[in-house]
Write an enzyme that holds these catalytic residues in place. Sequence first.
Site, PDB file in Angstrom:
ATOM      1  N   SER A 165       0.839  -1.191   0.000  1.00 52.64           N
ATOM      2  CA  SER A 165       0.000   0.000   0.000  1.00 52.64           C
ATOM      3  C   SER A 165       0.881   1.250   0.000  1.00 52.64           C
ATOM      4  CB  SER A 165      -0.963  -0.051   1.195  1.00 52.64           C
ATOM      5  OG  SER A 165      -1.972   0.910   1.080  1.00 52.64           O
ATOM      6  N   ASP A 258      -9.707  -3.664  -5.553  1.00 53.50           N
ATOM      7  CA  ASP A 258      -8.789  -2.735  -4.892  1.00 53.50           C
ATOM      8  C   ASP A 258      -8.759  -1.445  -5.700  1.00 53.50           C
ATOM      9  OD1 ASP A 258      -6.486  -1.339  -3.910  1.00 53.50           O
ATOM     10  OD2 ASP A 258      -5.578  -3.225  -3.289  1.00 53.50           O
ATOM     11  N   HIS A 288      -8.483  -4.481  -0.839  1.00 55.65           N
ATOM     12  CA  HIS A 288      -7.226  -3.923  -0.355  1.00 55.65           C
ATOM     13  C   HIS A 288      -6.852  -4.548   0.996  1.00 55.65           C
ATOM     14  CE1 HIS A 288      -4.061  -0.930  -0.569  1.00 55.65           C
ATOM     15  NE2 HIS A 288      -4.275  -0.610   0.694  1.00 55.65           N
TER      16      HIS A 288
END
Length: 316
Positions: A165, A258, A288
């Site tokens: 991320s 995502d 995610h």
Amino acid sequence: MSRLDLIDPESRTPLDALLGMLPGGFNAIPDIVQRRATVQGMMAALDVPDNPNVTKEDRTVPGPDGEPDIMLRIYRPVGASGTLPGIYYIHGGGMILGDVDGEDANATMICDQVGAVVVSVEYRLAPEHPHPAPVEDCYAGLVWTAKNAADLGIDPGRLAIYGASAGGGLTIGTALLARDRGGPALTFMMPIYPMIDDRNETPSSHEITDVGIWDRAGNIEAWAWYLGGKDPDQYAAPTRAEDLSGLPPAFIDVGTVDLFRDEDIAFAQRLMQAGIPTELHVNPGSYHASETFAAEAALSRRIWARRIDALKRALA
């Protein structure tokens, strides 16, 4: 159809539980201090047993020139002798959340399963510390790690960089800094569903609005805080890099549900076009960080197995 209907059913169960406790997800908490405390509290509530196969040590090392020192947590397999591959680990959290403690379990697992020394960096967060503070902290820690490879038992010729991320975006940004400054040579990079495009223009950035884990509104907010009113450069938003040559071989994975899906696929394609050996996995039904929220799901086990295999191959 809601994008929630596209999520792997087994992976959705803990997501539904989270949203039951916290409607709207973490980004529904407007105050960043309270949001961080909520995330830390939920992470602390997870019962993760100590791994007897791994030792941990925290060290304070110099930060960027003229800036505060930074903390690195060093993980080493118990009983390992000689030099081992090294993995420089950058935690996630959208540039505004997260810390070394929150990803202690993942860093420990990678150390154990790959058989590598893992060095996890505690970097400053926005909005208090906007770009370039986070990426400069990450780069300073990488430089220290490479300079002290012998002391750490790391083979400097087998040094990878990993992050998910925000940590994935910082992984690429740090690799770009290392390339452009003639810094540490990196064998491999593994940016996992990286946060790399501040523009929020891709189809997936418009699709993901109600999943509850890093939706569009939260991403727009985080980028605004991270950039602090300044124009982004390639080290903040790596999709803006015009030249991707000279970066290390890469492994990228991202889920179909995502927000970062399309920017990550496009970036992987650009790496390949620049001649960078790149492995890309798009995981159907994954949202995610679903492999963290739904760690026991079969999909999550497949995701982690591919990552561990790729790290072992790259650092063999």
